[in-house]
Design an enzyme around this catalytic site. Structure first.
Site, PDB file in Angstrom:
ATOM      1  N   CYS A 110       0.876  -1.170   0.000  1.00  0.00           N
ATOM      2  CA  CYS A 110       0.000   0.000   0.000  1.00  0.00           C
ATOM      3  C   CYS A 110       0.909   1.214   0.000  1.00  0.00           C
ATOM      4  CB  CYS A 110      -0.926   0.030   1.206  1.00  0.00           C
ATOM      5  SG  CYS A 110      -1.889   1.560   1.213  1.00  0.00           S
TER       6      CYS A 110
ATOM      7  N   CYS B 254      -1.266   4.757   1.683  1.00  0.00           N
ATOM      8  CA  CYS B 254      -1.523   5.079   3.090  1.00  0.00           C
ATOM      9  C   CYS B 254      -0.954   4.036   4.050  1.00  0.00           C
ATOM     10  CB  CYS B 254      -3.019   5.237   3.324  1.00  0.00           C
ATOM     11  SG  CYS B 254      -3.960   3.740   3.023  1.00  0.00           S
ATOM     12  N   SER B 255      -0.284   3.014   3.550  1.00  0.00           N
ATOM     13  CA  SER B 255       0.277   1.975   4.425  1.00  0.00           C
ATOM     14  C   SER B 255      -0.772   1.291   5.277  1.00  0.00           C
ATOM     15  CB  SER B 255       1.355   2.551   5.349  1.00  0.00           C
ATOM     16  OG  SER B 255       2.428   3.016   4.600  1.00  0.00           O
ATOM     17  N   CYS B 256      -1.969   1.142   4.747  1.00  0.00           N
ATOM     18  CA  CYS B 256      -2.972   0.424   5.531  1.00  0.00           C
ATOM     19  C   CYS B 256      -2.529  -1.036   5.683  1.00  0.00           C
ATOM     20  CB  CYS B 256      -4.350   0.530   4.885  1.00  0.00           C
ATOM     21  SG  CYS B 256      -4.383   0.046   3.166  1.00  0.00           S
TER      22      CYS B 256
HETATM   23 CO    CO Z   1      -3.591   1.796   2.292  1.00  0.00          CO
END
Ligand code: CO
Length: 90
Positions: free
Chosen positions: A4, A7-9
């Site tokens: 991701c 957003c680094s979810c």
């Molecule tokens: Co994300």
């Protein structure tokens, strides 16, 4: 490889809290450019004849990777197989 970049979810209900490196910009950009190299640094060497694909997840589109059954686990029960799966699994 599922990343991701936006957003680094992280699938925390499944895997718990993400490791700190997961949100580092160098990891996020290199995972897209050189997934094979990044995986190698984590100790997982992908054979050259295996195709690499990178999927960038978004808030609207998620990916789930179903791993191959590990060799030698043919007689394990579902519970025994489930116990093998952790965020440190390769
Ligand atoms: Co994300």
């Amino acid at each position: 490889m599922v990343v991701c970049t936006l957003c680094s979810c992280y699938p925390w209900p499944v895997l718990g809290l993400p490791p700190v490196w997961y949100k580092w910009p160098p990891y996020r950009s290199r995972a897209v450019i050189d997934p094979r190299g990044v995986l190698k640094e984590f100790g997982t060497e992908i054979a050259e004849d295996v195709e690499e694909r990178v999927r960038d997840s978004t808030p609207d589109l998620r990916y789930l990777v179903l791993p191959e059954r590990p060799a030698g686990t043919e007689k394990l029960t579902e519970e025994e197989l489930a116990a093998l799966v952790t965020k440190h699994s390769r």
